[in-house]
Design an enzyme around this catalytic site. Structure first.
Site, PDB file in Angstrom:
ATOM      1  N   GLU A  49      62.214  81.748  51.937  1.00 46.22           N
ATOM      2  CA  GLU A  49      61.905  80.575  51.149  1.00 46.22           C
ATOM      3  C   GLU A  49      61.770  79.778  49.949  1.00 46.22           C
ATOM      4  OE1 GLU A  49      57.524  82.779  51.085  1.00 46.22           O
ATOM      5  OE2 GLU A  49      59.039  84.164  51.504  1.00 46.22           O
ATOM      6  N   GLU A  87      60.910  88.549  59.098  1.00 45.78           N
ATOM      7  CA  GLU A  87      59.580  89.137  58.633  1.00 45.78           C
ATOM      8  C   GLU A  87      58.391  90.418  60.048  1.00 45.78           C
ATOM      9  OE1 GLU A  87      60.585  86.750  55.233  1.00 45.78           O
ATOM     10  OE2 GLU A  87      60.678  86.697  57.099  1.00 45.78           O
TER      11      GLU A  87
END
Length: 609
Positions: A107, A127
């Site tokens: 990210e 995730e």
């Protein structure tokens, strides 16, 4: 400032500001590190002598992501403000990527205005394995850069992309190969790209539309993903698809807000809580005490080359197969020729099947048989590194090496795994010698087993499986068909009695099926409590790990002790007492339940320390 200097390295080369993540070994994005990075970025933004920024790492890994304590946090998380800050900068930021670039690390890289990767880099969003979504708008930036098919693959599968794949898909701008260009890494190329971008208008990732050029193909990929996921038990995959679709349908700001809301909702879901518990429980259960981990940590574990198997019963044929596959030399001592012949025939048949499937070559089979010797107890002794003594072992005058029980009873008992990667249990008494424990750890490592320590007694996973089998037998005796029982269990991922059943298929609303699952789950919880009472389990989370690693329960349920805490011990005690009126053997609650309630404790309190 001293703390910042330890976490973020800084240097200026002409008009370029170089920032290094300096939090080895994994560069986990802790709150102090991200605060230091934000301060360094502010300084670079306001410094008129700086025209561009390069974000790199001092170690071999760019970043394995945010710290576990901040997983799933959006508004209160430390990553979102830094990502927003990078994207809003008037000076380009280029990421020099190497090693693992995962989760929050990716990210961070996606918020940068350019990315240069080392050829050995691995980029991914793991995730989903914890029932979570990216927390800082990573899905929105990813989809705008590379489109729906690639985004859905990365976010739903949780598997990383190689540098070559990332370059082909537009996720990185350049790749540096040491073999071709020397060991300089991606930094020099990143500096060149940053200098180039400093002469152009800064384009944030959220303003990019490379992946949105073909809206029909984009929406088609979203539709196909929804079809594939129809009936999944976990909410996170559906939320991923919704977020990827939002990148196409919504303006950037609204897309970010939608993804943030979805990310927060997933983090609070029961499935995500269970998956995070499962992750921690398994890591805790498989971590060895210092006395046993030391040989491995030293980098020079005591290797086993020759093993003697004393006895032929139980899982001996499977252990023989696995030991031969691992390259060990085996001496099999059986009580008589018929018992030895039965083991050898089993091994031969299994290898024949493996050869037909192309899993073993003729040369490998010959090598295996050259390392296998089957003898009677009367044969002369031979040197060995370890003797595995089975419950049906024939009596011999003496053992030629260190001994360890393979199943059965003893101060140190190894309950073997059924295959490479399977769960094995090491049952030890408090006063057991360390040497046989180390030998068991070494053997388990060489055979590829996941080893879980427990107290004296039968293997925890076997006791849990037996409790489930007894519950199934009771249901059958009371008129429920076995097909109904297995269908209800498989629909909830409790597929151990039918291993090939899908573990993530939703159960249809069915009161009878719900009753079957609750009955069987109560039996597992009751048996888990007995394992604690008898001190067979070191802690409740070890019971959960045993249930999950042996596939008695799916990870998204967290395990029987996790479920017991969700119900609450008082409610569970009342339920078990009611059930015990008809089935005392299955459901009698042990005294530990009363003690914990009296002390105001939960089972999870026993996991500490």
């Amino acid at each position: 400032m001293a703390a910042e200097e330890r976490l973020i390295g800084q240097d200026q080369r002409g008009a370029l500001c170089l920032l290094w993540l300096a939090h080895p070994p994994l560069n986990a994005l802790s709150r102090p590190l991200l605060a230091a990075l934000a301060a360094a970025l502010t300084k670079a933004e306001t410094d008129p002598s700086v025209q561009a920024v390069v974000l790199a790492t001092e170690g071999p890994q760019f970043s394995a992501g945010i710290e576990a304590r901040d997983l799933g946090q959006v508004d209160n998380g430390p990553l979102h403000p830094v990502v927003t800050q990078i994207e809003a900068m008037t000076k380009p930021v280029v990421a020099a990527l190497q090693g693992n670039v995962l989760g929050g690390g990716l990210e961070l890289a996606l918020a940068c205005h350019g990315r240069v990767a080392h050829a050995g880099v691995r980029l991914g969003f793991p995730e989903i394995a914890l029932g979570l979504l990216p927390v800082a708008g990573g899905g929105q930036r990813l989809a705008r850069l590379v489109g729906a098919p690639v985004s859905l693959h990365m976010l739903l599968e949780g598997k990383g992309l190689s540098a070559a794949e990332a370059l082909a898909m537009g996720l990185v701008d350049d790749v540096v190969d040491d073999v071709v260009e020397g060991a300089a890494g991606p930094l020099a190329r990143a500096e060149a790209l940053a200098a180039k971008l400093s002469q152009l208008p800064v384009t944030p990732s959220l303003a990019r539309r490379d992946g949105l050029r073909d809206p029909i193909a984009y929406q088609s990929a979203v539709t196909e993903a929804r079809k594939r996921l129809a009936g999944t038990a976990l909410p996170a995959p559906d939320a991923v698809v919704d977020c990827v679709e939002a990148a196409l349908l919504l303006p950037a700001a609204q897309g970010l807000a939608f993804e943030a809301a979805q990310s927060e909702a997933m983090a609070e879901s029961p499935e995500a809580l269970a998956l995070r518990h499962a992750f921690v429980a398994e890591r805790r259960a498989l971590a060895l005490p210092t006395a046993l981990a030391t040989p491995e940590a030293s980098g020079d574990p005591p290797a086993l080359a020759r093993v003697t198997l004393l006895g032929t019963g139980g899982l001996v044929p499977e252990v023989v197969l696995q030991a031969l596959s691992a390259g060990l030399a085996l001496r099999l001592i059986g009580p008589d020729r018929a018992a030895l012949a039965a083991v050898l025939q089993h091994v031969a048949a299994r290898q024949e099947a493996m050869a037909a499937e192309g899993r073993i070559s003729a040369a490998a089979r010959e090598a295996d048989w050259a390392r296998l010797v089957a003898v009677l107890p009367t044969e002369p002794d031979a040197p060995t590194d370890l003797v595995l003594v089975t419950p049906d072992a024939p009596r011999i005058a003496r053992l030629s090496g260190p001994a360890l029980a393979l199943g059965g009873l003893g101060p140190v008992v190894l309950h073997p795994g059924l295959a490479v990667g399977a769960l094995a249990m090491l049952a030890i008494t408090p006063d057991a010698a360390v040497e046989p424990q180390i030998a068991a750890v070494t053997l388990a490592r060489q055979l590829g087993w996941k080893l879980l320590l427990q107290g004296k007694g039968a293997a925890m996973d076997q006791r849990l499986r037996l409790a489930l089998s007894r519950a199934v037998a009771v249901l059958e005796a009371e008129g429920t068909t076995r097909a109904q029982v297995l269908s209800a269990l498989a629909a909830q991922g409790m597929a151990a009695l039918r291993p090939k059943a899908a573990g993530d298929i939703k159960a249809h609303p069915d009161t009878e099926a719900e009753g079957i699952v609750e009955f069987c789950r109560a039996a597992l919880m009751s048996e888990g409590l007995r394992l604690l009472e008898e001190k067979v389990a070191r802690r409740p989370s070890d019971i959960d790990a045993a249930a999950l690693l042996s596939r008695l329960m799916p990870r998204w349920l967290g395990g029987p002790m996790f479920q017991a805490d969700l119900i609450g011990l008082m409610a569970l005690r009342a339920d078990l007492r009611t059930r015990a009126q008809s089935h005392a053997q299955l459901f009698t609650a042990p005294a530990i339940v009363d003690r914990l309630i009296a002390q105001g404790q939960r089972l999870s309190d026993l996991n500490r320390g």
